[in-house]
Design a protein around this motif. Structure first.
Motif, PDB file in Angstrom:
ATOM      1  N   ALA A   6       0.830  -1.211   0.000  1.00 22.34           N
ATOM      2  CA  ALA A   6       0.000   0.000   0.000  1.00 22.34           C
ATOM      3  C   ALA A   6       0.861   1.257   0.000  1.00 22.34           C
ATOM      4  CB  ALA A   6      -0.938  -0.015   1.202  1.00 22.34           C
ATOM      5  N   ALA A   7       2.011   1.208   0.675  1.00 25.45           N
ATOM      6  CA  ALA A   7       2.912   2.365   0.723  1.00 25.45           C
ATOM      7  C   ALA A   7       3.475   2.686  -0.661  1.00 25.45           C
ATOM      8  CB  ALA A   7       4.048   2.109   1.709  1.00 25.45           C
ATOM      9  N   ARG A   8       3.436   1.734  -1.560  1.00 22.75           N
ATOM     10  CA  ARG A   8       3.891   1.965  -2.941  1.00 22.75           C
ATOM     11  C   ARG A   8       2.766   2.511  -3.813  1.00 22.75           C
ATOM     12  NH1 ARG A   8       8.181  -2.879  -4.260  1.00 22.75           N
ATOM     13  NH2 ARG A   8       9.149  -2.897  -2.205  1.00 22.75           N
ATOM     14  N   GLY A   9       1.635   2.809  -3.186  1.00 24.68           N
ATOM     15  CA  GLY A   9       0.523   3.406  -3.915  1.00 24.68           C
ATOM     16  C   GLY A   9      -0.355   2.400  -4.634  1.00 24.68           C
ATOM     17  N   LEU A  10      -0.250   1.133  -4.289  1.00 32.41           N
ATOM     18  CA  LEU A  10      -1.031   0.095  -4.956  1.00 32.41           C
ATOM     19  C   LEU A  10      -2.359  -0.138  -4.238  1.00 32.41           C
ATOM     20  CD1 LEU A  10       1.848  -2.472  -5.522  1.00 32.41           C
ATOM     21  CD2 LEU A  10       0.871  -0.910  -7.200  1.00 32.41           C
ATOM     22  N   ARG A  11      -3.392  -0.409  -5.019  1.00 35.11           N
ATOM     23  CA  ARG A  11      -4.674  -0.842  -4.460  1.00 35.11           C
ATOM     24  C   ARG A  11      -4.627  -2.359  -4.403  1.00 35.11           C
ATOM     25  NH1 ARG A  11      -9.576   2.262  -4.600  1.00 35.11           N
ATOM     26  NH2 ARG A  11     -10.544   0.244  -4.921  1.00 35.11           N
ATOM     27  N   ILE A  12      -4.709  -2.897  -3.201  1.00 33.97           N
ATOM     28  CA  ILE A  12      -4.541  -4.337  -2.999  1.00 33.97           C
ATOM     29  C   ILE A  12      -5.870  -4.963  -2.611  1.00 33.97           C
ATOM     30  CG2 ILE A  12      -3.258  -6.129  -1.749  1.00 33.97           C
ATOM     31  CD1 ILE A  12      -1.511  -4.181  -3.409  1.00 33.97           C
ATOM     32  N   GLY A  13      -6.190  -6.063  -3.241  1.00 33.29           N
ATOM     33  CA  GLY A  13      -7.331  -6.881  -2.861  1.00 33.29           C
ATOM     34  C   GLY A  13      -6.819  -8.179  -2.272  1.00 33.29           C
ATOM     35  N   VAL A  14      -7.622  -8.795  -1.448  1.00 26.85           N
ATOM     36  CA  VAL A  14      -7.273 -10.100  -0.871  1.00 26.85           C
ATOM     37  C   VAL A  14      -8.483 -11.013  -1.038  1.00 26.85           C
ATOM     38  CG1 VAL A  14      -6.661 -11.382   1.226  1.00 26.85           C
ATOM     39  CG2 VAL A  14      -5.690  -9.105   0.826  1.00 26.85           C
ATOM     40  N   ILE A  15      -8.234 -12.191  -1.555  1.00 24.72           N
ATOM     41  CA  ILE A  15      -9.253 -13.244  -1.587  1.00 24.72           C
ATOM     42  C   ILE A  15      -8.756 -14.341  -0.676  1.00 24.72           C
ATOM     43  CG2 ILE A  15     -10.356 -15.023  -2.990  1.00 24.72           C
ATOM     44  CD1 ILE A  15     -10.283 -13.117  -5.353  1.00 24.72           C
ATOM     45  N   LYS A  16      -9.560 -14.705   0.302  1.00 25.00           N
ATOM     46  CA  LYS A  16      -9.184 -15.735   1.268  1.00 25.00           C
ATOM     47  C   LYS A  16     -10.161 -16.894   1.164  1.00 25.00           C
ATOM     48  CE  LYS A  16      -8.600 -16.677   6.189  1.00 25.00           C
ATOM     49  NZ  LYS A  16      -7.468 -17.552   6.024  1.00 25.00           N
ATOM     50  N   VAL A  64      -4.034 -13.918  -3.164  1.00 26.00           N
ATOM     51  CA  VAL A  64      -4.981 -15.017  -3.039  1.00 26.00           C
ATOM     52  C   VAL A  64      -4.461 -15.965  -1.971  1.00 26.00           C
ATOM     53  CG1 VAL A  64      -6.125 -16.929  -4.226  1.00 26.00           C
ATOM     54  CG2 VAL A  64      -5.638 -14.801  -5.464  1.00 26.00           C
ATOM     55  N   GLU A  65      -5.153 -16.004  -0.841  1.00 28.28           N
ATOM     56  CA  GLU A  65      -4.771 -16.899   0.252  1.00 28.28           C
ATOM     57  C   GLU A  65      -5.608 -18.159   0.149  1.00 28.28           C
ATOM     58  OE1 GLU A  65      -4.856 -17.277   5.099  1.00 28.28           O
ATOM     59  OE2 GLU A  65      -4.927 -15.280   4.212  1.00 28.28           O
ATOM     60  N   GLY A  66      -4.932 -19.280   0.143  1.00 27.95           N
ATOM     61  CA  GLY A  66      -5.629 -20.536  -0.079  1.00 27.95           C
ATOM     62  C   GLY A  66      -5.621 -20.841  -1.562  1.00 27.95           C
ATOM     63  N   TYR A  67      -6.637 -21.502  -2.039  1.00 33.70           N
ATOM     64  CA  TYR A  67      -6.683 -21.904  -3.448  1.00 33.70           C
ATOM     65  C   TYR A  67      -5.325 -22.465  -3.861  1.00 33.70           C
ATOM     66  CZ  TYR A  67     -11.218 -19.715  -3.803  1.00 33.70           C
ATOM     67  OH  TYR A  67     -12.528 -19.403  -3.624  1.00 33.70           O
ATOM     68  N   LYS A  68      -4.798 -23.329  -3.003  1.00 33.28           N
ATOM     69  CA  LYS A  68      -3.418 -23.770  -3.182  1.00 33.28           C
ATOM     70  C   LYS A  68      -3.167 -24.549  -4.461  1.00 33.28           C
ATOM     71  CE  LYS A  68      -3.545 -26.867   0.791  1.00 33.28           C
ATOM     72  NZ  LYS A  68      -4.572 -26.385   1.507  1.00 33.28           N
ATOM     73  N   TRP A  69      -4.190 -25.050  -5.105  1.00 38.47           N
ATOM     74  CA  TRP A  69      -3.962 -25.826  -6.330  1.00 38.47           C
ATOM     75  C   TRP A  69      -4.268 -25.018  -7.592  1.00 38.47           C
ATOM     76  CZ3 TRP A  69      -0.871 -29.039  -4.514  1.00 38.47           C
ATOM     77  CH2 TRP A  69      -1.087 -29.660  -3.287  1.00 38.47           C
ATOM     78  N   GLU A  70      -4.577 -23.742  -7.456  1.00 39.87           N
ATOM     79  CA  GLU A  70      -4.809 -22.896  -8.633  1.00 39.87           C
ATOM     80  C   GLU A  70      -3.499 -22.679  -9.398  1.00 39.87           C
ATOM     81  OE1 GLU A  70      -7.492 -21.309 -10.105  1.00 39.87           O
ATOM     82  OE2 GLU A  70      -8.817 -22.388  -8.750  1.00 39.87           O
TER      83      GLU A  70
END
Length: 172
Positions: free
Chosen positions: A31-41, A103-109
């Motif tokens: 975020a400090a680099r100015g990025l918009r971050i999404g998280v899928i868990k 993406v947290e999880g979805y370990k086989w993607e």
């Protein structure tokens, strides 16, 4: 809603390995680099953020396929997946525009990812069976031989690695 220009990077590992903690540590740097971050868990556990008796809960119980809750501060969409679990691609479409999605999880993607490994989980390494794992982050166990590894406390290096290896989102 989704953004075709978003990049995606996975954080894989078994429950209790430290995936969420690692995400919490790199998010402020991203975020400090100015990025918009999404998280899928992804979770294997059933969960509900709704409360029995509330209007939104009552609508879902009555058969609504989706309910959107909105306030001046945030929104949440509760979607029932009665027949088929959602695909990662479909979830990415539901996100507002983001530069990067962790993406947290979805370990086989089939997305670029790192593996967080902790011996106390008693689970095996994932990287030998997943060519999409590019590096391992070992919390309490020695580094695997002949495979890239980054120290779990090297947060700046991990952040750079994620940015260097995130790829454009997969398409269906």
């Amino acid at each position: 809603m989704g953004n075709a220009h978003m990049r995606v990077f996975g954080i894989a590992g078994y429950s209790g390995s430290g995936k969420t903690t690692l995400i919490e540590r790199v998010l402020p740097l991203l975020a400090a680099r100015g990025l918009r971050i999404g998280v899928i868990k992804h979770t294997h556990h059933d969960f509900d953020i709704d409360q029995p008796g509330k209007d939104s809960w009552r609508a879902r119980e009555a058969g609504a396929a989706a309910v959107l809750l909105a306030s001046d501060h945030r929104t949440a969409v509760l979607t029932e997946h009665r027949d088929t679990p959602p695909r990662l691609e479909d979830l990415l479409d539901k996100l507002p525009p983001c530069d990067l999605v962790l993406v947290e999880g979805y370990k086989w993607e089939a997305i670029p990812k790192l593996e967080v490994h902790r011996a106390e989980t008693g689970k095996p390494w994932l990287f030998p069976g997943d060519p999409n794992i590019l590096v391992v982050v070992a919390a309490d166990v020695g580094r695997p031989r002949d495979f890239p590894c980054i120290d779990i406390d090297a947060v700046h290096q991990l952040t750079d690695f994620i940015l260097d290896h995130a790829q454009s989102r997969p398409t269906a």
